[in-house]
Design a protein around this motif. Sequence first.
Motif, PDB file in Angstrom:
ATOM      1  N   ASP A 291      11.777 -63.891 -26.097  1.00 36.76           N
ATOM      2  CA  ASP A 291      11.981 -63.334 -24.749  1.00 36.76           C
ATOM      3  C   ASP A 291      11.472 -61.894 -24.689  1.00 36.76           C
ATOM      4  O   ASP A 291      10.826 -61.496 -23.719  1.00 36.76           O
ATOM      5  N   ASN A 292      11.764 -61.141 -25.764  1.00 31.80           N
ATOM      6  CA  ASN A 292      11.300 -59.737 -25.787  1.00 31.80           C
ATOM      7  C   ASN A 292       9.781 -59.669 -25.817  1.00 31.80           C
ATOM      8  O   ASN A 292       9.173 -58.820 -25.152  1.00 31.80           O
ATOM      9  N   ALA A 293       9.175 -60.578 -26.599  1.00 37.00           N
ATOM     10  CA  ALA A 293       7.704 -60.580 -26.687  1.00 37.00           C
ATOM     11  C   ALA A 293       7.107 -60.801 -25.295  1.00 37.00           C
ATOM     12  O   ALA A 293       6.085 -60.189 -24.958  1.00 37.00           O
ATOM     13  N   LYS A 295       8.809 -60.167 -22.360  1.00 41.50           N
ATOM     14  CA  LYS A 295       9.223 -59.060 -21.478  1.00 41.50           C
ATOM     15  C   LYS A 295       8.381 -57.811 -21.692  1.00 41.50           C
ATOM     16  O   LYS A 295       8.046 -57.105 -20.746  1.00 41.50           O
ATOM     17  N   TYR A 296       8.050 -57.542 -22.962  1.00 30.36           N
ATOM     18  CA  TYR A 296       7.391 -56.273 -23.262  1.00 30.36           C
ATOM     19  C   TYR A 296       5.877 -56.418 -23.450  1.00 30.36           C
ATOM     20  O   TYR A 296       5.239 -55.635 -24.148  1.00 30.36           O
ATOM     21  N   THR A 297       5.300 -57.471 -22.821  1.00 33.16           N
ATOM     22  CA  THR A 297       3.837 -57.604 -22.772  1.00 33.16           C
ATOM     23  C   THR A 297       3.443 -57.737 -21.309  1.00 33.16           C
ATOM     24  O   THR A 297       4.306 -57.996 -20.452  1.00 33.16           O
ATOM     25  N   GLY A 324       4.800 -52.006 -27.381  1.00 34.50           N
ATOM     26  CA  GLY A 324       5.159 -51.435 -28.677  1.00 34.50           C
ATOM     27  C   GLY A 324       6.304 -50.435 -28.595  1.00 34.50           C
ATOM     28  O   GLY A 324       6.909 -50.229 -27.541  1.00 34.50           O
ATOM     29  N   MET A 325       6.584 -49.829 -29.746  1.00 35.99           N
ATOM     30  CA  MET A 325       7.728 -48.893 -29.803  1.00 35.99           C
ATOM     31  C   MET A 325       7.351 -47.621 -30.548  1.00 35.99           C
ATOM     32  O   MET A 325       6.474 -47.652 -31.416  1.00 35.99           O
ATOM     33  N   THR A 326       8.071 -46.553 -30.226  1.00 41.74           N
ATOM     34  CA  THR A 326       7.842 -45.295 -30.940  1.00 41.74           C
ATOM     35  C   THR A 326       8.694 -45.311 -32.215  1.00 41.74           C
ATOM     36  O   THR A 326       9.549 -46.182 -32.391  1.00 41.74           O
ATOM     37  N   ARG A 339      17.942 -48.926 -25.256  1.00 46.75           N
ATOM     38  CA  ARG A 339      16.694 -49.363 -24.642  1.00 46.75           C
ATOM     39  C   ARG A 339      15.744 -48.177 -24.680  1.00 46.75           C
ATOM     40  O   ARG A 339      16.149 -47.050 -24.363  1.00 46.75           O
ATOM     41  N   SER A 340      14.495 -48.418 -25.066  1.00 46.67           N
ATOM     42  CA  SER A 340      13.592 -47.263 -25.165  1.00 46.67           C
ATOM     43  C   SER A 340      13.303 -46.685 -23.777  1.00 46.67           C
ATOM     44  O   SER A 340      13.405 -47.381 -22.764  1.00 46.67           O
ATOM     45  N   GLU A 341      12.965 -45.407 -23.835  1.00 48.17           N
ATOM     46  CA  GLU A 341      12.803 -44.676 -22.581  1.00 48.17           C
ATOM     47  C   GLU A 341      11.716 -45.279 -21.703  1.00 48.17           C
ATOM     48  O   GLU A 341      11.893 -45.475 -20.491  1.00 48.17           O
ATOM     49  N   GLY A 350      16.915 -55.823 -18.643  1.00 50.17           N
ATOM     50  CA  GLY A 350      17.499 -55.985 -19.979  1.00 50.17           C
ATOM     51  C   GLY A 350      18.757 -55.158 -20.105  1.00 50.17           C
ATOM     52  O   GLY A 350      19.008 -54.255 -19.293  1.00 50.17           O
ATOM     53  N   HIS A 351      19.559 -55.502 -21.122  1.00 46.52           N
ATOM     54  CA  HIS A 351      20.818 -54.773 -21.309  1.00 46.52           C
ATOM     55  C   HIS A 351      20.877 -54.051 -22.660  1.00 46.52           C
ATOM     56  O   HIS A 351      21.851 -53.383 -22.965  1.00 46.52           O
ATOM     57  N   GLY A 352      19.862 -54.249 -23.488  1.00 46.45           N
ATOM     58  CA  GLY A 352      19.869 -53.596 -24.805  1.00 46.45           C
ATOM     59  C   GLY A 352      20.842 -54.239 -25.769  1.00 46.45           C
ATOM     60  O   GLY A 352      21.338 -53.573 -26.691  1.00 46.45           O
ATOM     61  N   LEU A 353      21.131 -55.534 -25.590  1.00 44.77           N
ATOM     62  CA  LEU A 353      22.086 -56.192 -26.483  1.00 44.77           C
ATOM     63  C   LEU A 353      21.447 -57.322 -27.301  1.00 44.77           C
ATOM     64  O   LEU A 353      22.000 -57.763 -28.306  1.00 44.77           O
ATOM     65  N   GLY A 354      20.258 -57.765 -26.857  1.00 49.80           N
ATOM     66  CA  GLY A 354      19.631 -58.931 -27.498  1.00 49.80           C
ATOM     67  C   GLY A 354      19.417 -58.736 -28.993  1.00 49.80           C
ATOM     68  O   GLY A 354      19.823 -59.585 -29.801  1.00 49.80           O
ATOM     69  N   LEU A 355      18.806 -57.627 -29.370  1.00 51.05           N
ATOM     70  CA  LEU A 355      18.493 -57.418 -30.783  1.00 51.05           C
ATOM     71  C   LEU A 355      19.757 -57.227 -31.624  1.00 51.05           C
ATOM     72  O   LEU A 355      19.798 -57.646 -32.786  1.00 51.05           O
ATOM     73  N   GLY A 378       1.590 -52.789 -29.680  1.00 48.11           N
ATOM     74  CA  GLY A 378       2.275 -54.061 -29.911  1.00 48.11           C
ATOM     75  C   GLY A 378       3.263 -54.021 -31.068  1.00 48.11           C
ATOM     76  O   GLY A 378       3.384 -53.007 -31.758  1.00 48.11           O
ATOM     77  N   SER A 379       3.956 -55.126 -31.236  1.00 46.02           N
ATOM     78  CA  SER A 379       5.021 -55.172 -32.259  1.00 46.02           C
ATOM     79  C   SER A 379       4.988 -56.511 -32.977  1.00 46.02           C
ATOM     80  O   SER A 379       4.531 -57.509 -32.419  1.00 46.02           O
ATOM     81  N   SER A 380       5.491 -56.504 -34.207  1.00 44.95           N
ATOM     82  CA  SER A 380       5.708 -57.795 -34.873  1.00 44.95           C
ATOM     83  C   SER A 380       7.067 -57.783 -35.545  1.00 44.95           C
ATOM     84  O   SER A 380       7.469 -56.789 -36.160  1.00 44.95           O
TER      85      SER A 380
HETATM   86  P1  ADP Z   1      16.727 -55.629 -24.019  1.00 44.98           P
HETATM   87  O1  ADP Z   1      15.437 -56.305 -24.292  1.00 44.98           O
HETATM   88  O2  ADP Z   1      17.633 -56.419 -23.183  1.00 44.98           O
HETATM   89  O3  ADP Z   1      16.558 -54.236 -23.558  1.00 44.98           O
HETATM   90  P2  ADP Z   1      17.078 -55.784 -26.876  1.00 44.98           P
HETATM   91  O4  ADP Z   1      18.242 -55.472 -27.709  1.00 44.98           O
HETATM   92  O5  ADP Z   1      16.492 -57.136 -27.006  1.00 44.98           O
HETATM   93  O6  ADP Z   1      17.511 -55.475 -25.400  1.00 44.98           O
HETATM   94  O7  ADP Z   1      15.942 -54.737 -27.198  1.00 44.98           O
HETATM   95  C1  ADP Z   1      16.275 -53.379 -27.346  1.00 44.98           C
HETATM   96  C2  ADP Z   1      15.060 -52.500 -27.082  1.00 44.98           C
HETATM   97  O8  ADP Z   1      14.100 -52.686 -28.112  1.00 44.98           O
HETATM   98  C3  ADP Z   1      14.319 -52.875 -25.832  1.00 44.98           C
HETATM   99  O9  ADP Z   1      14.893 -52.263 -24.708  1.00 44.98           O
HETATM  100  C4  ADP Z   1      12.936 -52.331 -26.106  1.00 44.98           C
HETATM  101  O10 ADP Z   1      12.909 -50.954 -25.877  1.00 44.98           O
HETATM  102  C5  ADP Z   1      12.785 -52.561 -27.608  1.00 44.98           C
HETATM  103  N1  ADP Z   1      12.037 -53.811 -27.911  1.00 44.98           N
HETATM  104  C6  ADP Z   1      12.520 -54.965 -28.351  1.00 44.98           C
HETATM  105  N2  ADP Z   1      11.553 -55.875 -28.551  1.00 44.98           N
HETATM  106  C7  ADP Z   1      10.400 -55.272 -28.214  1.00 44.98           C
HETATM  107  C8  ADP Z   1       9.006 -55.656 -28.195  1.00 44.98           C
HETATM  108  N3  ADP Z   1       8.628 -56.878 -28.566  1.00 44.98           N
HETATM  109  N4  ADP Z   1       8.109 -54.745 -27.830  1.00 44.98           N
HETATM  110  C9  ADP Z   1       8.469 -53.510 -27.463  1.00 44.98           C
HETATM  111  N5  ADP Z   1       9.750 -53.058 -27.443  1.00 44.98           N
HETATM  112  C10 ADP Z   1      10.703 -53.951 -27.810  1.00 44.98           C
END
Ligand code: ADP
Length: 391
Positions: A291-293, A295-297, A324-326, A339-341, A350-355, A378-380
């Motif tokens: 789902d994140n892959a 959402k964040y593409t 991607g992420m910093t 959740r990143s800025e 998103g709620h920042g709880l998935g991971l 991007g991210s892996s």
């Molecule tokens: P949510 O996606 O609901 O915000 P998650 O806990 O799944 O909560 O993710 C936390 C944060 O990690 C996200 O808000 C995002 O900033 C970062 N993140 C997670 N997966 C990815 C990804 N594939 N690419 C970029 N950032 C990601």
Amino acid sequence: MKDKLIEWIRQKLIKIVLPFRKRRMVLLSKFHFSMGFRISFHYLLLMITAGLIVFLPVLWLVYHTDLADQELVFRFNEAVMSIYVRNALWGSCVVYLIICFLVIKSGERGVVRLFEPLRSMSAAADNLTVNNLNSDRLSVEGTKNELKDLAGTINKMLDRIEISYESQKQFVSDASHELRTPIAVIQGYANLLDRWGKEDTEVMEEAIEAIKNESKSMQELVEKLLFLSRHDKKTLKLKKELFNMKEIVEDLAREMHLVIEKRIITIAMLQDVTVYGDKQALKQAVRVFLDNAVKYTEAGDSIRISCQNDNGDCIVTIEDTGIGMTKKDLEHIFERFYRSEHVRNANINGHGLGLSIARLIILSHTGRIKIRSQYTRGSSFIITIPKRLGL
Ligand code: ADP
């Protein structure tokens, strides 16, 4: 025979000694003796015993020595002693008692100082409430001893309680904050419906759609919160069994193909690999990464999925060419509600709880998660579930 005798003596002693001990304990429990007093008293008894051991033979010697050749004689119970010796004896007894008194007094004061940490501990424990958990700690200054060590241990325990309490408070506040937005949106649209929706079908449709979306988001959030709370309360039950992870990854990838458009989804590798774990929980965890892959593409980005059997270990990889992420994000993404800025600014849901949830599931299968990410590139995510011993 010998054993019987010993047993008989033991039983007799128990009959005589136990009631006596009990009565003594009942009597003593009526008094409050400070530790300082008891320790000093103990040393006093030791001094008296030592004094008796030293003085009694001297007295015995004096009584049984013929001192008649001395000028002044004093007869007492057939024994003879000079008045000089008698006075010296009484004098030393008095001096001895004074010394005992001074020892007990100075000992008590020293012991009181020694037990100071105990008093401050008891006062601190008395004052401790949830509202002042972050207040002063017990003093551990000065030379170290067992009580100071205990004070240090209690301080560390208080630190841990404070951290855990603060994180609970933060969790409740973050959860309320997350719920506030969808509730406000639903209220807003309900008011809109009330005012204009009855006549204007366009407004009505928009409001219904928004209310549907927000209530779905709220439901997802509540389910996530429930999962975390069950985990924290240790009531989360995992039903572990042997299954092929390939099937799960394949199912999820197929679902994604059907629902998601405008992303290039490729299945790089799909190998059979037997995993011992909770099928539903692991499916939920892999779904978070997928789902994140998505959402964040953005449209045109690629997502690569693979499931690999590495000598019995299961490795699931989800790669994307998204935002991607910093470095800072990487340090925090497993924290609840983080959740990143740039994600917040881009208004991505998103709620920042998935991971956090995915991590808990993977850890409860003794697995690990490795992340590689570059901001804007991007991210892996590489998830490893180790082979079950004996497979
Ligand atoms: P949510 O996606 O609901 O915000 P998650 O806990 O799944 O909560 O993710 C936390 C944060 O990690 C996200 O808000 C995002 O900033 C970062 N993140 C997670 N997966 C990815 C990804 N594939 N690419 C970029 N950032 C990601």
